[in-house]
Every structure is written in C-alpha cells, then in structure tokens.
Design a protein around this motif. Structure first.
Motif: not given
Length: 164
Positions: A9-10, A19-20, A40-46, A62-66
C-alpha cells in the motif's frame, strides 16, 4: 476481470488507494468505509477488485473483503445505480449496516444515505431484499508443496471458486 491485487500500500486518500504490485502502481477507487480496513501505507495488503470499462477509459474499484465487493456488485444490479453511486453509498454506510438495512426492509434508513432518494431507496429494496450475495467464509487450503497448488491458485485468480 482482475480478482485481486496484492502488494505494498503506497497511499490512502479519501475514496482512493494506491497499491504497488512489483513495479506497477495501481490507482484504485475505494469506498471510505472500506479504506479504513486496509493497513497503513508502507505495509502489504490485498485489494479485491472490480474493473469497469467505459467507451474511452477503465476504472478500477477496490474492496477490503469479498463481502464488500459482492455487495458492490449487487448494488450495480439496481436500476439507476452505477459504480460511482455504489461507492458513494458504501462510503456512507458500512457493509454490515447496509446488508442489515436491506434485509430488514428499512426504506427510511436508506433514504438518509447521501445520494439515495425515495425512488432509489425503493428500487434498492425491491431489487436486493432477500437476494444479497454473501460469500461463504470457508476456503480450501492446498499445501504449498502440493503439485496442484499452482493450478488451483491460477484457476482461482481467473475467477473460479474453490470447491471442497
């Protein structure tokens, strides 16, 4: 369609997530309530995604959950609600609250959501009450050393569902 993007997450801004994914940075439109669920920015995310193709451009949502993405797709089925309106609705109310309101039939609560008037609330109720797509939370775990793990993951990335 892209099922999801995983990476770093950038940036997190109102209704926008960057997201990079290994040298490609994606600009994803995200409802504000879902944005809070990302790290937060700088961490891995989906990010679970939906791509909308217009005549002259493409937008990625985009969405955090299905569950959130499925609710978004259900909102798109309502006559008069497009992707931007669905994001606006989901930015005002959490996914669980919106599902609860739609299932209980509280039209007055829907009318209080910015951008939703009496007609749209009635259409939402008529189209979605008792018909929401809520995914099952149970998933199949394939061992990493299984010869089928690459095939199963590839099929899932193409949109197929895992079967038990």
């Amino acid at each position: 369609m892209f099922n999801s993007l995983s990476g770093t997450i950038t940036g997190k801004f109102p209704r926008q997530l960057f997201i990079d994914t290994h040298e490609i940075e994606w600009d994803v439109c995200v409802p504000d309530k879902c944005l809070e669920e990302f790290p937060p920015a700088g961490n891995q995310g989906k990010v679970y995604t939906y791509m909308n193709h217009y005549e002259n451009r493409m937008d990625l949502y985009g969405f955090a959950t299905l569950e959130a993405r499925n609710l978004f797709l259900d909102l798109l089925k309502v006559d008069g609600i497009g992707p931007k309106a669905a994001v606006k609705i989901m930015s005002s109310v959490s996914v669980k609250e919106l599902i609860q309101v739609l299932e209980s039939g509280e039209v007055a609560v829907l009318e209080k959501i910015p951008g939703v008037g009496k007609k749209t609330a009635a259409k939402m109720m008529l189209s979605l009450k008792g018909k929401l797509t809520i995914p099952e939370t149970e998933t199949v775990r394939i061992p990493k050393n299984s010869p089928y793990s690459v095939v199963v993951n590839s099929l899932c990335d193409m949109g197929y569902e895992r079967q038990l």
